[in-house]
Write a protein that holds these residues in place. Structure first.
Motif, PDB file in Angstrom:
ATOM      1  N   HIS A   1      18.135 -53.433 -23.759  1.00  0.00           N
ATOM      2  CA  HIS A   1      19.523 -53.103 -23.440  1.00  0.00           C
ATOM      3  C   HIS A   1      20.150 -52.064 -24.367  1.00  0.00           C
ATOM      4  CE1 HIS A   1      19.773 -56.393 -20.514  1.00  0.00           C
ATOM      5  NE2 HIS A   1      19.100 -57.120 -21.385  1.00  0.00           N
ATOM      6  N   ASP A   2      19.519 -51.737 -25.485  1.00  0.00           N
ATOM      7  CA  ASP A   2      20.090 -50.790 -26.444  1.00  0.00           C
ATOM      8  C   ASP A   2      19.812 -49.364 -25.979  1.00  0.00           C
ATOM      9  OD1 ASP A   2      20.419 -48.994 -28.614  1.00  0.00           O
ATOM     10  OD2 ASP A   2      20.174 -50.624 -30.049  1.00  0.00           O
ATOM     11  N   PRO A   3      20.859 -48.599 -25.589  1.00  0.00           N
ATOM     12  CA  PRO A   3      20.633 -47.237 -25.072  1.00  0.00           C
ATOM     13  C   PRO A   3      19.877 -46.337 -26.038  1.00  0.00           C
ATOM     14  CG  PRO A   3      22.877 -47.949 -24.611  1.00  0.00           C
ATOM     15  CD  PRO A   3      22.283 -48.972 -25.542  1.00  0.00           C
ATOM     16  N   GLY A   4      20.197 -46.438 -27.331  1.00  0.00           N
ATOM     17  CA  GLY A   4      19.524 -45.599 -28.309  1.00  0.00           C
ATOM     18  C   GLY A   4      18.052 -45.917 -28.436  1.00  0.00           C
ATOM     19  N   ALA A   5      17.739 -47.213 -28.472  1.00  0.00           N
ATOM     20  CA  ALA A   5      16.339 -47.632 -28.590  1.00  0.00           C
ATOM     21  C   ALA A   5      15.547 -47.246 -27.341  1.00  0.00           C
ATOM     22  CB  ALA A   5      16.268 -49.142 -28.818  1.00  0.00           C
ATOM     23  N   ILE A   6      16.173 -47.372 -26.191  1.00  0.00           N
ATOM     24  CA  ILE A   6      15.508 -47.015 -24.932  1.00  0.00           C
ATOM     25  C   ILE A   6      15.273 -45.508 -24.875  1.00  0.00           C
ATOM     26  CG2 ILE A   6      15.771 -46.966 -22.423  1.00  0.00           C
ATOM     27  CD1 ILE A   6      17.375 -49.623 -22.738  1.00  0.00           C
ATOM     28  N   ALA A   7      16.254 -44.732 -25.310  1.00  0.00           N
ATOM     29  CA  ALA A   7      16.084 -43.277 -25.344  1.00  0.00           C
ATOM     30  C   ALA A   7      14.958 -42.883 -26.293  1.00  0.00           C
ATOM     31  CB  ALA A   7      17.396 -42.616 -25.770  1.00  0.00           C
ATOM     32  N   ASP A   8      14.853 -43.569 -27.418  1.00  0.00           N
ATOM     33  CA  ASP A   8      13.777 -43.300 -28.370  1.00  0.00           C
ATOM     34  C   ASP A   8      12.417 -43.595 -27.746  1.00  0.00           C
ATOM     35  OD1 ASP A   8      15.538 -42.473 -30.321  1.00  0.00           O
ATOM     36  OD2 ASP A   8      15.549 -44.395 -31.395  1.00  0.00           O
ATOM     37  N   ARG A   9      12.333 -44.660 -26.948  1.00  0.00           N
ATOM     38  CA  ARG A   9      11.071 -44.988 -26.282  1.00  0.00           C
ATOM     39  C   ARG A   9      10.693 -43.898 -25.279  1.00  0.00           C
ATOM     40  NH1 ARG A   9       9.274 -50.330 -26.262  1.00  0.00           N
ATOM     41  NH2 ARG A   9       8.837 -50.437 -24.026  1.00  0.00           N
ATOM     42  N   ALA A  10      11.700 -43.353 -24.603  1.00  0.00           N
ATOM     43  CA  ALA A  10      11.437 -42.276 -23.658  1.00  0.00           C
ATOM     44  C   ALA A  10      10.867 -41.054 -24.378  1.00  0.00           C
ATOM     45  CB  ALA A  10      12.717 -41.903 -22.917  1.00  0.00           C
ATOM     46  N   LEU A  11      11.436 -40.716 -25.517  1.00  0.00           N
ATOM     47  CA  LEU A  11      10.934 -39.586 -26.293  1.00  0.00           C
ATOM     48  C   LEU A  11       9.534 -39.858 -26.827  1.00  0.00           C
ATOM     49  CD1 LEU A  11      14.171 -38.694 -28.290  1.00  0.00           C
ATOM     50  CD2 LEU A  11      13.151 -37.375 -26.423  1.00  0.00           C
ATOM     51  N   GLN A  12       9.291 -41.075 -27.254  1.00  0.00           N
ATOM     52  CA  GLN A  12       7.963 -41.457 -27.731  1.00  0.00           C
ATOM     53  C   GLN A  12       6.925 -41.289 -26.626  1.00  0.00           C
ATOM     54  OE1 GLN A  12       7.733 -45.563 -29.040  1.00  0.00           O
ATOM     55  NE2 GLN A  12       5.494 -45.554 -29.107  1.00  0.00           N
ATOM     56  N   LEU A  13       7.306 -41.685 -25.416  1.00  0.00           N
ATOM     57  CA  LEU A  13       6.384 -41.576 -24.285  1.00  0.00           C
ATOM     58  C   LEU A  13       6.015 -40.116 -24.023  1.00  0.00           C
ATOM     59  CD1 LEU A  13       5.009 -42.894 -21.728  1.00  0.00           C
ATOM     60  CD2 LEU A  13       7.069 -42.159 -20.528  1.00  0.00           C
ATOM     61  N   VAL A  14       7.015 -39.247 -23.996  1.00  0.00           N
ATOM     62  CA  VAL A  14       6.757 -37.841 -23.680  1.00  0.00           C
ATOM     63  C   VAL A  14       6.013 -37.139 -24.811  1.00  0.00           C
ATOM     64  CG1 VAL A  14       7.811 -35.623 -23.136  1.00  0.00           C
ATOM     65  CG2 VAL A  14       8.743 -37.723 -22.138  1.00  0.00           C
ATOM     66  N   HIS A  15       6.431 -37.369 -26.038  1.00  0.00           N
ATOM     67  CA  HIS A  15       5.847 -36.645 -27.170  1.00  0.00           C
ATOM     68  C   HIS A  15       4.500 -37.214 -27.628  1.00  0.00           C
ATOM     69  CE1 HIS A  15       9.187 -34.005 -27.646  1.00  0.00           C
ATOM     70  NE2 HIS A  15      10.045 -34.927 -28.060  1.00  0.00           N
ATOM     71  N   GLU A  16       4.352 -38.549 -27.555  1.00  0.00           N
ATOM     72  CA  GLU A  16       3.157 -39.174 -28.111  1.00  0.00           C
ATOM     73  C   GLU A  16       2.248 -39.820 -27.067  1.00  0.00           C
ATOM     74  OE1 GLU A  16       4.295 -41.861 -31.255  1.00  0.00           O
ATOM     75  OE2 GLU A  16       5.915 -40.537 -31.924  1.00  0.00           O
ATOM     76  N   GLY A  17       2.756 -39.993 -25.844  1.00  0.00           N
ATOM     77  CA  GLY A  17       1.950 -40.639 -24.818  1.00  0.00           C
ATOM     78  C   GLY A  17       1.739 -42.110 -25.065  1.00  0.00           C
ATOM     79  N   THR A  18       2.683 -42.745 -25.765  1.00  0.00           N
ATOM     80  CA  THR A  18       2.580 -44.177 -26.043  1.00  0.00           C
ATOM     81  C   THR A  18       3.932 -44.852 -25.865  1.00  0.00           C
ATOM     82  OG1 THR A  18       3.103 -43.981 -28.421  1.00  0.00           O
ATOM     83  CG2 THR A  18       0.777 -43.800 -27.771  1.00  0.00           C
ATOM     84  N   ILE A  19       3.865 -46.185 -25.686  1.00  0.00           N
ATOM     85  CA  ILE A  19       5.048 -47.040 -25.728  1.00  0.00           C
ATOM     86  C   ILE A  19       4.702 -48.224 -26.620  1.00  0.00           C
ATOM     87  CG2 ILE A  19       6.244 -48.819 -24.359  1.00  0.00           C
ATOM     88  CD1 ILE A  19       6.846 -46.835 -22.268  1.00  0.00           C
ATOM     89  N   THR A  20       5.642 -48.627 -27.452  1.00  0.00           N
ATOM     90  CA  THR A  20       5.399 -49.747 -28.363  1.00  0.00           C
ATOM     91  C   THR A  20       5.511 -51.061 -27.611  1.00  0.00           C
ATOM     92  OG1 THR A  20       6.288 -48.450 -30.206  1.00  0.00           O
ATOM     93  CG2 THR A  20       6.101 -50.840 -30.513  1.00  0.00           C
ATOM     94  N   SER A  21       4.462 -51.906 -27.714  1.00  0.00           N
ATOM     95  CA  SER A  21       4.437 -53.184 -27.006  1.00  0.00           C
ATOM     96  C   SER A  21       5.369 -54.189 -27.662  1.00  0.00           C
ATOM     97  CB  SER A  21       3.014 -53.749 -26.977  1.00  0.00           C
ATOM     98  OG  SER A  21       2.687 -54.304 -28.244  1.00  0.00           O
ATOM     99  N   ILE A  22       5.522 -55.329 -27.021  1.00  0.00           N
ATOM    100  CA  ILE A  22       6.391 -56.389 -27.536  1.00  0.00           C
ATOM    101  C   ILE A  22       5.860 -56.930 -28.862  1.00  0.00           C
ATOM    102  CG2 ILE A  22       5.257 -58.322 -26.354  1.00  0.00           C
ATOM    103  CD1 ILE A  22       8.174 -59.313 -25.679  1.00  0.00           C
ATOM    104  N   ASN A  23       4.572 -56.678 -29.136  1.00  0.00           N
ATOM    105  CA  ASN A  23       3.966 -57.118 -30.394  1.00  0.00           C
ATOM    106  C   ASN A  23       3.896 -56.006 -31.434  1.00  0.00           C
ATOM    107  OD1 ASN A  23       3.383 -59.793 -29.462  1.00  0.00           O
ATOM    108  ND2 ASN A  23       1.661 -58.958 -28.303  1.00  0.00           N
TER     109      ASN A  23
END
Length: 252
Positions: free
Chosen positions: A188-210
């Motif tokens: 639900h945190d807009p900033g954290a979600i936006a950071d995940r989007a950038l991580q996906l595009v730049h690094e090709g990864t998403i951080t798991s729940i673990n």
């Protein structure tokens, strides 16, 4: 310049039951996964959503599901493959008719909810969905989770696939989504979600729940329209992407 599509589930209101702010979302996203009446969306809602998407230049996709209005399509149904194929064909025809009456057409297909999760591993149901898509229009694109059974069956019959990732959903270490029944499955945190989007595009990864970096190659990023603050989240994601020179555009 890197590029990515931003998609959202829309058209889910039903009668006096309003879900999300479709009008605002259509000003942010580049592709709209519009309900087809089986899990949500009455005909007027679907027509209005198609019309607004067409007017805004947003690509229309059919979000097909189990016949489950009461459960909003989030309950698994052990449906016979021939029945599922017919159900998907019915949904494609209905939404495409409304889209064409709005001056557009459906360009892709994305399963919804429990069906989306089922066809990650359920071979028979994945095959049935793909059979319906190929039978209706082999030019349609299948938007799906990379590595899923749906992805493989689509490619086996020559359908184009587009892999997607979810900015606002939690992932397991194996790249599958955490069930909505589990705590922390929706972010639900807009900033954290936006950071995940950038991580996906730049690094090709998403951080798991673990906390593990999970490799995901995606051409489209999904943000949900039915969560609290959804429009603000979508705007934060788009602004973060655009702010770093990433071209946010439809995949078709």
């Amino acid at each position: 310049m890197p590029a990515i599509d931003l998609n959202c589930d829309l058209g889910e209101s039903y009668g006096t039951w309003t879900i999300g702010d479709d009008s605002a979302m259509l000003g942010v996203v580049t592709s709209a996964n519009i309900a087809c009446g089986f899990h949500a969306g009455d005909p007027r809602t679907l027509l209005d959503t198609c019309t607004a998407a067409a007017a805004g230049g947003v690509t229309i996709g059919a979000q097909v599901s189990y016949p489950d209005l009461a459960g909003v399509g989030r309950r698994f149904i052990d449906i016979a493959p021939p029945d599922l194929e017919a159900d998907v064909l019915s949904q494609l025809g209905a939404l495409d008719g409304l889209a064409r009456a709005s001056g557009s057409r459906i360009r892709y297909v994305k399963p919804h909810g429990a069906l989306y999760n089922a066809v990650v591993h359920h071979e028979e149901q994945a095959r049935a969905v793909i059979a319906a898509v190929a039978r209706y229009d082999p030019g349609l694109i299948v938007l799906c989770l990379p590595g899923s059974a749906l992805h493989e069956h689509a490619r086996s019959v020559g359908l184009r696939t587009v892999s997607e990732a979810f900015a606002d959903r939690a992932y397991h270490d194996d790249g599958t989504l955490v069930s909505r029944r589990e705590e922390g499955s929706v972010l639900h945190d807009p900033g954290a979600i936006a950071d995940r989007a950038l991580q996906l595009v730049h690094e090709g990864t998403i951080t798991s729940i673990n906390g593990k970096a999970v490799a995901i190659s995606a051409e489209s990023l999904c943000v949900h329209g039915d969560t609290p603050g959804a429009v603000g989240i979508a705007r934060a994601v788009r602004e973060a992407l655009s702010g770093q020179g990433i071209d946010v555009r439809p995949f078709c």
